[in-house]
Motif scaffolding. Structure first.
Motif, PDB file in Angstrom:
ATOM      1  N   PRO A 178     -29.995 -16.599  10.552  1.00 30.74           N
ATOM      2  CA  PRO A 178     -29.800 -16.001  11.881  1.00 30.74           C
ATOM      3  C   PRO A 178     -28.367 -15.514  12.065  1.00 30.74           C
ATOM      4  O   PRO A 178     -27.430 -16.085  11.510  1.00 30.74           O
ATOM      5  CB  PRO A 178     -30.120 -17.159  12.834  1.00 30.74           C
ATOM      6  CG  PRO A 178     -29.895 -18.403  12.023  1.00 30.74           C
ATOM      7  CD  PRO A 178     -30.261 -18.047  10.623  1.00 30.74           C
ATOM      8  N   ARG A 179     -28.210 -14.464  12.831  1.00 32.59           N
ATOM      9  CA  ARG A 179     -26.890 -13.913  13.087  1.00 32.59           C
ATOM     10  C   ARG A 179     -26.314 -14.471  14.386  1.00 32.59           C
ATOM     11  O   ARG A 179     -27.026 -14.690  15.357  1.00 32.59           O
ATOM     12  CB  ARG A 179     -26.933 -12.392  13.167  1.00 32.59           C
ATOM     13  CG  ARG A 179     -27.181 -11.727  11.837  1.00 32.59           C
ATOM     14  CD  ARG A 179     -26.777 -10.260  11.871  1.00 32.59           C
ATOM     15  NE  ARG A 179     -25.349 -10.103  12.107  1.00 32.59           N
ATOM     16  CZ  ARG A 179     -24.430 -10.164  11.158  1.00 32.59           C
ATOM     17  NH1 ARG A 179     -24.790 -10.412   9.905  1.00 32.59           N
ATOM     18  NH2 ARG A 179     -23.172 -10.004  11.439  1.00 32.59           N
TER      19      ARG A 179
ATOM     20  N   TRP B 102     -19.463 -14.089  16.271  1.00 30.62           N
ATOM     21  CA  TRP B 102     -18.923 -14.928  15.209  1.00 30.62           C
ATOM     22  C   TRP B 102     -17.427 -14.734  15.017  1.00 30.62           C
ATOM     23  O   TRP B 102     -16.722 -15.670  14.614  1.00 30.62           O
ATOM     24  CB  TRP B 102     -19.656 -14.657  13.900  1.00 30.62           C
ATOM     25  CG  TRP B 102     -19.371 -13.316  13.297  1.00 30.62           C
ATOM     26  CD1 TRP B 102     -20.044 -12.156  13.525  1.00 30.62           C
ATOM     27  CD2 TRP B 102     -18.329 -13.004  12.376  1.00 30.62           C
ATOM     28  NE1 TRP B 102     -19.497 -11.134  12.798  1.00 30.62           N
ATOM     29  CE2 TRP B 102     -18.434 -11.624  12.077  1.00 30.62           C
ATOM     30  CE3 TRP B 102     -17.325 -13.736  11.754  1.00 30.62           C
ATOM     31  CZ2 TRP B 102     -17.576 -10.966  11.209  1.00 30.62           C
ATOM     32  CZ3 TRP B 102     -16.456 -13.098  10.885  1.00 30.62           C
ATOM     33  CH2 TRP B 102     -16.587 -11.735  10.622  1.00 30.62           C
ATOM     34  N   ALA B 103     -16.910 -13.539  15.300  1.00 30.39           N
ATOM     35  CA  ALA B 103     -15.483 -13.284  15.085  1.00 30.39           C
ATOM     36  C   ALA B 103     -14.614 -14.205  15.939  1.00 30.39           C
ATOM     37  O   ALA B 103     -13.493 -14.547  15.542  1.00 30.39           O
ATOM     38  CB  ALA B 103     -15.161 -11.826  15.386  1.00 30.39           C
ATOM     39  N   ALA B 104     -15.138 -14.626  17.087  1.00 36.65           N
ATOM     40  CA  ALA B 104     -14.376 -15.547  17.939  1.00 36.65           C
ATOM     41  C   ALA B 104     -14.176 -16.884  17.230  1.00 36.65           C
ATOM     42  O   ALA B 104     -13.138 -17.540  17.403  1.00 36.65           O
ATOM     43  CB  ALA B 104     -15.099 -15.751  19.273  1.00 36.65           C
ATOM     44  N   TYR B 105     -15.151 -17.283  16.419  1.00 36.88           N
ATOM     45  CA  TYR B 105     -15.045 -18.552  15.689  1.00 36.88           C
ATOM     46  C   TYR B 105     -14.088 -18.433  14.493  1.00 36.88           C
ATOM     47  O   TYR B 105     -13.617 -19.445  13.987  1.00 36.88           O
ATOM     48  CB  TYR B 105     -16.419 -19.003  15.220  1.00 36.88           C
ATOM     49  CG  TYR B 105     -17.339 -19.354  16.353  1.00 36.88           C
ATOM     50  CD1 TYR B 105     -17.256 -20.582  16.988  1.00 36.88           C
ATOM     51  CD2 TYR B 105     -18.289 -18.433  16.818  1.00 36.88           C
ATOM     52  CE1 TYR B 105     -18.090 -20.908  18.053  1.00 36.88           C
ATOM     53  CE2 TYR B 105     -19.129 -18.749  17.880  1.00 36.88           C
ATOM     54  CZ  TYR B 105     -19.016 -19.978  18.497  1.00 36.88           C
ATOM     55  OH  TYR B 105     -19.839 -20.308  19.553  1.00 36.88           O
TER      56      TYR B 105
ATOM     57  N   GLY C 178     -20.922 -13.909  10.186  1.00 36.07           N
ATOM     58  CA  GLY C 178     -21.805 -14.106  11.330  1.00 36.07           C
ATOM     59  C   GLY C 178     -23.184 -14.618  11.000  1.00 36.07           C
ATOM     60  O   GLY C 178     -23.961 -14.936  11.901  1.00 36.07           O
ATOM     61  N   ARG C 179     -23.509 -14.729   9.735  1.00 34.63           N
ATOM     62  CA  ARG C 179     -24.823 -15.255   9.363  1.00 34.63           C
ATOM     63  C   ARG C 179     -24.704 -16.768   9.244  1.00 34.63           C
ATOM     64  O   ARG C 179     -23.929 -17.286   8.435  1.00 34.63           O
ATOM     65  CB  ARG C 179     -25.298 -14.621   8.056  1.00 34.63           C
ATOM     66  CG  ARG C 179     -25.369 -13.112   8.143  1.00 34.63           C
ATOM     67  CD  ARG C 179     -25.794 -12.497   6.844  1.00 34.63           C
ATOM     68  NE  ARG C 179     -27.201 -12.782   6.562  1.00 34.63           N
ATOM     69  CZ  ARG C 179     -27.789 -12.493   5.416  1.00 34.63           C
ATOM     70  NH1 ARG C 179     -27.099 -11.962   4.425  1.00 34.63           N
ATOM     71  NH2 ARG C 179     -29.062 -12.768   5.230  1.00 34.63           N
ATOM     72  N   ARG C 180     -25.477 -17.455  10.044  1.00 41.77           N
ATOM     73  CA  ARG C 180     -25.362 -18.907  10.136  1.00 41.77           C
ATOM     74  C   ARG C 180     -26.140 -19.596   9.021  1.00 41.77           C
ATOM     75  O   ARG C 180     -27.334 -19.360   8.831  1.00 41.77           O
ATOM     76  CB  ARG C 180     -25.872 -19.385  11.494  1.00 41.77           C
ATOM     77  CG  ARG C 180     -25.812 -20.883  11.678  1.00 41.77           C
ATOM     78  CD  ARG C 180     -26.183 -21.264  13.091  1.00 41.77           C
ATOM     79  NE  ARG C 180     -26.151 -22.705  13.277  1.00 41.77           N
ATOM     80  CZ  ARG C 180     -25.854 -23.296  14.413  1.00 41.77           C
ATOM     81  NH1 ARG C 180     -25.562 -22.556  15.466  1.00 41.77           N
ATOM     82  NH2 ARG C 180     -25.855 -24.601  14.508  1.00 41.77           N
ATOM     83  N   VAL C 181     -25.438 -20.463   8.290  1.00 46.28           N
ATOM     84  CA  VAL C 181     -26.040 -21.209   7.186  1.00 46.28           C
ATOM     85  C   VAL C 181     -25.662 -22.668   7.359  1.00 46.28           C
ATOM     86  O   VAL C 181     -24.482 -23.000   7.490  1.00 46.28           O
ATOM     87  CB  VAL C 181     -25.529 -20.698   5.820  1.00 46.28           C
ATOM     88  CG1 VAL C 181     -26.151 -21.506   4.689  1.00 46.28           C
ATOM     89  CG2 VAL C 181     -25.822 -19.210   5.656  1.00 46.28           C
TER      90      VAL C 181
END
Length: 223
Positions: free
Chosen positions: A45-46, A50-53, A198-201
């Motif tokens: 999932p995206r 994500w850039a904030a993290y 940004g792809r959550r793993v």
């Protein structure tokens, strides 16, 4: 008699060769199947923001790297130790094309994880976060059993007295609080948790899978 003996030898050689060829074919098929299952990374999932993290934490690699791996990690997590080695290999393979952003997420189930995170920040104050990070994972079974200065020596931290004084402080630690809050916003419940562009793993994928993710991001393959 001699002729029959020679025929037996010839037959044996032919059988042996057939077995060798068969084995090579089977091996080729098995390994080709394995490769085929690894060239494409699994669906992940995206996370749109994500850039904030990736905007905080300890960065290894250039800020403009085309692939960013944000890692929420715990120094007592065995899977995080395995992942750390894989990420080092990945960076060695791709150089400035990959950067890793380390963020703290010590789990409550690990008695010394918070202290380890605090000690790593003391190392970071002397510009030695990554060497200390590597030293802790290299001797993870010693966490909580030996003084933090032992890891500091392995990490070549120059001012050991200042480092030791820092580790004895017990007040709030902004970096740790910031990372933990970010992990909670993301819904992190186990470590390691990754954001690969940004792809959550979740978990520590094998190196081949991480490599496939990086290649896909570098190609800009739709996903």
């Amino acid at each position: 008699m001699k002729k029959e003996w020679l025929q037996h030898i010839a037959t044996g050689v032919l059988v042996f060769c057939a077995l060798v060829v068969t084995g090579l074919v089977v091996r080729r098929e098995l390994f080709s199947g394995e490769v085929m299952t690894m060239v494409a990374p699994p669906n992940a999932p995206r996370v749109d923001d994500w850039a904030a993290y990736a905007s905080s934490g300890h960065r290894v690699g250039p800020a403009d790297a085309p692939v960013t791996v944000v890692e929420f990690s715990d120094f007592q997590c065995p899977a995080c130790r395995v992942l750390a080695s894989s990420l080092d290999t990945l960076r060695a393979r791709y150089g400035d094309k990959v950067r890793v952003v380390y963020r703290h997420f010590p789990l409550k189930s690990h008695d010394h994880a918070v202290a380890a995170a605090r000690a790593s920040e003391c190392a970071a104050a002397q510009g030695r976060f990554k060497p200390f990070h590597d030293a802790v994972f290299a001797r993870q079974d010693s966490v909580g059993r030996v003084p933090w200065t032992r890891f500091a020596r392995d990490a070549a931290i120059p001012e050991l007295a200042a480092f030791e004084a820092c580790t004895q402080q017990t007040g709030p630690l902004a970096a740790l609080d910031r990372d933990t809050a970010a992990g909670n916003r993301l819904g992190v419940s186990s470590t390691p948790t990754l954001l690969i562009n940004g792809r959550r793993v979740v978990g520590a994928p094998p190196l081949s899978t991480l490599d496939a993710f990086v290649q896909q991001e570098l190609r800009g393959t739709p996903r």
